[in-house]
Design a protein around this motif. Structure first.
Motif, PDB file in Angstrom:
ATOM      1  N   SER A  29      -8.458  12.447 -24.039  1.00 58.41           N
ATOM      2  CA  SER A  29      -9.340  12.564 -22.889  1.00 58.41           C
ATOM      3  C   SER A  29      -8.912  11.519 -21.867  1.00 58.41           C
ATOM      4  N   GLY A  33     -17.552   8.270 -21.314  1.00 57.33           N
ATOM      5  CA  GLY A  33     -18.808   7.885 -20.676  1.00 57.33           C
ATOM      6  C   GLY A  33     -19.931   7.702 -21.676  1.00 57.33           C
ATOM      7  N   ALA A  48     -19.100   4.592 -17.410  1.00 60.16           N
ATOM      8  CA  ALA A  48     -17.882   5.309 -17.779  1.00 60.16           C
ATOM      9  C   ALA A  48     -16.692   4.381 -17.638  1.00 60.16           C
ATOM     10  N   ALA A  95     -19.610  10.484 -24.460  1.00 57.89           N
ATOM     11  CA  ALA A  95     -19.041  11.737 -23.988  1.00 57.89           C
ATOM     12  C   ALA A  95     -17.622  11.508 -23.500  1.00 57.89           C
ATOM     13  N   ALA A  96     -16.825  12.573 -23.559  1.00 58.25           N
ATOM     14  CA  ALA A  96     -15.431  12.507 -23.127  1.00 58.25           C
ATOM     15  C   ALA A  96     -15.163  13.548 -22.051  1.00 58.25           C
ATOM     16  N   ARG A  97     -14.422  13.124 -21.043  1.00 58.81           N
ATOM     17  CA  ARG A  97     -14.024  14.032 -19.969  1.00 58.81           C
ATOM     18  C   ARG A  97     -12.520  14.187 -20.006  1.00 58.81           C
ATOM     19  N   PHE A 104     -19.265  12.286 -12.552  1.00 55.15           N
ATOM     20  CA  PHE A 104     -19.898  11.846 -13.789  1.00 55.15           C
ATOM     21  C   PHE A 104     -21.106  12.716 -14.112  1.00 55.15           C
ATOM     22  N   ASP A 108     -19.296  17.912 -16.318  1.00 52.26           N
ATOM     23  CA  ASP A 108     -17.879  17.573 -16.243  1.00 52.26           C
ATOM     24  C   ASP A 108     -17.351  16.984 -17.549  1.00 52.26           C
ATOM     25  N   PHE A 109     -18.230  16.676 -18.474  1.00 49.93           N
ATOM     26  CA  PHE A 109     -17.817  16.092 -19.745  1.00 49.93           C
ATOM     27  C   PHE A 109     -17.746  17.189 -20.807  1.00 49.93           C
ATOM     28  N   ASN A 110     -16.618  17.212 -21.526  1.00 54.18           N
ATOM     29  CA  ASN A 110     -16.299  18.328 -22.399  1.00 54.18           C
ATOM     30  C   ASN A 110     -16.798  18.149 -23.833  1.00 54.18           C
ATOM     31  N   TRP A 112     -19.203  15.747 -26.724  1.00 48.67           N
ATOM     32  CA  TRP A 112     -20.366  14.875 -26.851  1.00 48.67           C
ATOM     33  C   TRP A 112     -20.540  14.428 -28.297  1.00 48.67           C
TER      34      TRP A 112
END
Length: 122
Positions: A29, A33, A48, A95-97, A104, A108-110, A112
């Protein structure tokens, strides 16, 4: 997807400190965040950090009290929370984007984590 496992939540008195950890595994990633969700409220952005370069971002409500950091070798992100207030009580999610660009916003975060409870007593 990235697999995320949080730890470090608990019960603390107002003014106290806690450190949350989030271990990431699986696909890479760009941004990690921390978000939180209090009872009856929407999930909100907390902080983040970029894996590369380490640039950090904070919500106004936690600036000066919380610090996000990362250990690239351990694939771990931390959230050091100081001067905790009762209003910080919430379930905290890592969470990871995947994208290097974006907002943010939750959408937008893929990936969790399962969340960890933080309770601050007055």
């Amino acid at each position: 997807q990235v697999q995320l496992v949080e730890s470090g939540g608990g019960l603390v008195q107002a003014g106290g400190s806690l450190r949350l950890s989030c271990v990431a595994s699986g696909r890479t990633s760009s941004v990690m965040g921390w978000f939180r969700q209090a009872p009856g409220k929407l999930r909100e952005f907390v902080a983040a950090i970029r894996w590369i370069g380490g640039r950090t971002y904070y919500a106004d409500s936690v600036k000066g009290r919380f610090t996000i950091s990362r250990d690239n070798y351990k694939n771990t992100v931390y959230l050091q929370m100081n001067s905790l207030k009762p209003e910080d009580t919430a379930v905290y999610y890592c969470a990871a984007r995947a994208s290097d660009s974006g907002s943010f916003a939750i959408a937008d975060f893929n990936s969790w984590g399962q969340g960890t409870q933080v309770t601050v007593s007055s």
